[in-house]
Design a protein around this motif. Structure first.
Motif, PDB file in Angstrom:
ATOM      1  N   ASP A 179       0.825  -1.258   0.043  1.00  0.00           N
ATOM      2  CA  ASP A 179       0.033  -0.104  -0.065  1.00  0.00           C
ATOM      3  C   ASP A 179       0.659   1.211   0.007  1.00  0.00           C
ATOM      4  O   ASP A 179       0.497   2.352   0.522  1.00  0.00           O
ATOM      5  N   SER A 180       2.035   1.420  -0.628  1.00  0.00           N
ATOM      6  CA  SER A 180       2.940   2.420  -0.743  1.00  0.00           C
ATOM      7  C   SER A 180       2.891   2.986  -2.477  1.00  0.00           C
ATOM      8  O   SER A 180       2.977   2.131  -3.213  1.00  0.00           O
ATOM      9  N   PHE A 181       2.817   4.372  -2.533  1.00  0.00           N
ATOM     10  CA  PHE A 181       2.744   4.804  -3.585  1.00  0.00           C
ATOM     11  C   PHE A 181       3.317   6.233  -3.638  1.00  0.00           C
ATOM     12  O   PHE A 181       3.217   7.069  -2.666  1.00  0.00           O
ATOM     13  N   GLN A 182       4.324   6.633  -4.558  1.00  0.00           N
ATOM     14  CA  GLN A 182       5.129   7.836  -4.598  1.00  0.00           C
ATOM     15  C   GLN A 182       5.431   8.076  -5.816  1.00  0.00           C
ATOM     16  O   GLN A 182       5.900   7.495  -6.571  1.00  0.00           O
ATOM     17  N   ARG A 183       5.371   9.619  -5.980  1.00  0.00           N
ATOM     18  CA  ARG A 183       5.937  10.090  -7.371  1.00  0.00           C
ATOM     19  C   ARG A 183       7.447  10.770  -7.248  1.00  0.00           C
ATOM     20  O   ARG A 183       7.431  11.465  -6.341  1.00  0.00           O
ATOM     21  N   PHE A 184       8.363  10.074  -7.871  1.00  0.00           N
ATOM     22  CA  PHE A 184       9.730  10.499  -7.641  1.00  0.00           C
ATOM     23  C   PHE A 184      10.162  11.546  -8.911  1.00  0.00           C
ATOM     24  O   PHE A 184       9.379  11.318  -9.956  1.00  0.00           O
ATOM     25  N   VAL A 185      11.309  11.935  -8.988  1.00  0.00           N
ATOM     26  CA  VAL A 185      11.872  12.673  -9.952  1.00  0.00           C
ATOM     27  C   VAL A 185      13.497  12.090  -9.891  1.00  0.00           C
ATOM     28  O   VAL A 185      13.897  12.014  -8.859  1.00  0.00           O
ATOM     29  N   TYR A 186      13.775  11.880 -11.200  1.00  0.00           N
ATOM     30  CA  TYR A 186      15.212  11.594 -11.423  1.00  0.00           C
ATOM     31  C   TYR A 186      15.826  12.226 -12.712  1.00  0.00           C
ATOM     32  O   TYR A 186      14.966  12.513 -13.513  1.00  0.00           O
ATOM     33  N   ALA A 187      16.903  12.497 -12.770  1.00  0.00           N
ATOM     34  CA  ALA A 187      17.714  12.950 -13.785  1.00  0.00           C
ATOM     35  C   ALA A 187      18.336  11.843 -14.865  1.00  0.00           C
ATOM     36  O   ALA A 187      19.353  11.216 -14.482  1.00  0.00           O
ATOM     37  N   PRO A 188      18.011  11.764 -15.999  1.00  0.00           N
ATOM     38  CA  PRO A 188      18.520  10.447 -17.030  1.00  0.00           C
ATOM     39  C   PRO A 188      19.910  10.671 -17.070  1.00  0.00           C
ATOM     40  O   PRO A 188      20.514   9.786 -17.215  1.00  0.00           O
ATOM     41  N   LEU A 189      20.381  11.943 -17.225  1.00  0.00           N
ATOM     42  CA  LEU A 189      21.753  12.184 -17.391  1.00  0.00           C
ATOM     43  C   LEU A 189      22.665  12.381 -16.216  1.00  0.00           C
ATOM     44  O   LEU A 189      23.910  12.448 -16.074  1.00  0.00           O
ATOM     45  N   GLY A 190      22.048  12.217 -14.938  1.00  0.00           N
ATOM     46  CA  GLY A 190      22.657  12.334 -13.689  1.00  0.00           C
ATOM     47  C   GLY A 190      23.068  13.748 -13.285  1.00  0.00           C
ATOM     48  O   GLY A 190      24.043  13.774 -12.562  1.00  0.00           O
ATOM     49  N   ASN A 191      22.219  14.661 -13.745  1.00  0.00           N
ATOM     50  CA  ASN A 191      22.709  15.940 -13.713  1.00  0.00           C
ATOM     51  C   ASN A 191      21.362  16.944 -13.182  1.00  0.00           C
ATOM     52  O   ASN A 191      21.128  18.049 -13.833  1.00  0.00           O
ATOM     53  N   PRO A 192      20.713  16.439 -12.118  1.00  0.00           N
ATOM     54  CA  PRO A 192      19.805  17.280 -11.717  1.00  0.00           C
ATOM     55  C   PRO A 192      19.771  18.472 -11.491  1.00  0.00           C
ATOM     56  O   PRO A 192      18.803  19.490 -11.568  1.00  0.00           O
ATOM     57  N   PHE A 193      20.893  18.906 -10.981  1.00  0.00           N
ATOM     58  CA  PHE A 193      21.057  20.528 -10.516  1.00  0.00           C
ATOM     59  C   PHE A 193      21.769  21.369 -11.773  1.00  0.00           C
ATOM     60  O   PHE A 193      22.080  22.723 -11.199  1.00  0.00           O
ATOM     61  N   GLU A 194      21.637  21.132 -12.820  1.00  0.00           N
ATOM     62  CA  GLU A 194      22.257  21.755 -13.853  1.00  0.00           C
ATOM     63  C   GLU A 194      21.377  22.579 -14.451  1.00  0.00           C
ATOM     64  O   GLU A 194      20.038  22.231 -14.622  1.00  0.00           O
ATOM     65  N   GLU A 195      21.587  23.488 -15.198  1.00  0.00           N
ATOM     66  CA  GLU A 195      20.555  24.467 -15.594  1.00  0.00           C
ATOM     67  C   GLU A 195      19.823  23.712 -16.792  1.00  0.00           C
ATOM     68  O   GLU A 195      20.716  23.066 -17.997  1.00  0.00           O
ATOM     69  N   ASN A 196      18.585  23.584 -17.086  1.00  0.00           N
ATOM     70  CA  ASN A 196      17.947  22.877 -18.287  1.00  0.00           C
ATOM     71  C   ASN A 196      18.223  21.477 -18.321  1.00  0.00           C
ATOM     72  O   ASN A 196      18.069  20.790 -19.125  1.00  0.00           O
ATOM     73  N   ALA A 197      18.319  20.867 -17.117  1.00  0.00           N
ATOM     74  CA  ALA A 197      18.513  19.433 -17.146  1.00  0.00           C
ATOM     75  C   ALA A 197      17.272  18.831 -17.356  1.00  0.00           C
ATOM     76  O   ALA A 197      16.378  19.239 -17.037  1.00  0.00           O
ATOM     77  N   SER A 198      17.163  17.628 -17.807  1.00  0.00           N
ATOM     78  CA  SER A 198      16.067  16.799 -18.297  1.00  0.00           C
ATOM     79  C   SER A 198      15.621  16.214 -16.787  1.00  0.00           C
ATOM     80  O   SER A 198      16.657  15.347 -16.260  1.00  0.00           O
ATOM     81  N   LEU A 199      14.391  16.143 -16.449  1.00  0.00           N
ATOM     82  CA  LEU A 199      14.043  15.573 -15.228  1.00  0.00           C
ATOM     83  C   LEU A 199      12.636  14.874 -15.597  1.00  0.00           C
ATOM     84  O   LEU A 199      11.683  15.338 -16.416  1.00  0.00           O
ATOM     85  N   ILE A 200      12.728  13.605 -14.989  1.00  0.00           N
ATOM     86  CA  ILE A 200      11.533  12.729 -15.387  1.00  0.00           C
ATOM     87  C   ILE A 200      10.857  12.188 -14.146  1.00  0.00           C
ATOM     88  O   ILE A 200      11.497  11.808 -13.286  1.00  0.00           O
TER      89      ILE A 200
END
Length: 217
Positions: free
Chosen positions: A24-45
């Motif tokens: 009974d667990s559910f969560q929406r997460f975010v990750y950066a496919p390129l491993g660069n979440p804090f770079e400007e214009n980084a892709s986030l999924i």
């Protein structure tokens, strides 16, 4: 004379799926496919994860560790953060950090097993789901239970101890669907706990998780 510029193509290092260990667990997460979440214009999924089924496959091109973040506002899509300066602790909170060793000759394929952040269990482990270990035409059975199981599928039988993982190959079975039956030991006798038909296809493979509540996914 002419000049030609070629963009360097990236090769994925890993292909993951994820599931919560606790029910009974559910969560929406975010990750950066390129491993660069804090770079400007980084892709986030956006990455939805539940305890009822495996998440969609998500590819990762970056270096280890893979970092999975929890959004402060669960109603916002990852696209709302894209192209903005992202600050850890304001928009995103680190939920999981998974160390892995990339393979040189092929893409790493693993299933991430997530502890439930609601209970403060930010642990992340994994099981391999590589074709070498779970070939085409096979099913992997992974126990998360404290009990022992006895499993019958496609005319084959196996005993699965608590926490154990085993693989059954059904390539020699001609039927397009087979009966999966799971038994639990009760009063020195095995009683049927679960029964369903599963697809049997020579070009597919799969994994079943057996939990202590006797639920199978």
């Amino acid at each position: 004379n002419f000049a030609c510029a070629e963009e360097e193509s990236l090769s994925p290092k890993a292909l993951f799926q994820a599931i919560f260990l606790e029910e009974d667990s559910f969560q929406r997460f975010v990750y950066a496919p390129l491993g660069n979440p804090f770079e400007e214009n980084a892709s986030l999924i956006t990455l939805p994860v539940s305890s009822k089924r495996l998440s969609d496959k998500f590819v990762y091109f970056g270096e280890s560790p893979l970092k999975i973040f929890k959004k402060r506002d669960q109603d916002d899509d990852a696209g709302e953060l894209r192209g903005k300066e992202i600050k850890l602790g304001e928009q995103l909170e680190l939920a999981y950090e998974y160390q892995f060793s990339p393979l040189h000759s092929t893409i790493l394929k693993e299933i991430l097993l997530l502890g439930d952040p609601k209970n403060g269990k930010l642990n992340c482990s994994s099981i391999s789901f590589s074709p070498d270990e779970v070939p085409i035409g096979s099913y992997q059975f992974q126990s998360f239970s404290n009990e022992n199981f006895f499993i019958s599928v496609g005319g084959q039988k196996l005993a699965l101890k608590k926490g154990e993982s085993k693989v059954i190959n059904l390539l020699d079975v001609k039927e397009s669907s087979v009966r999966l039956v799971v038994y639990l030991l009760r009063k020195n006798e095995y009683e049927k706990s679960y029964s369903r038909k599963i697809m049997n296809h020579a070009k597919k493979r799969g994994v079943f998780f057996l939990r202590s509540s006797q639920k199978i996914i």
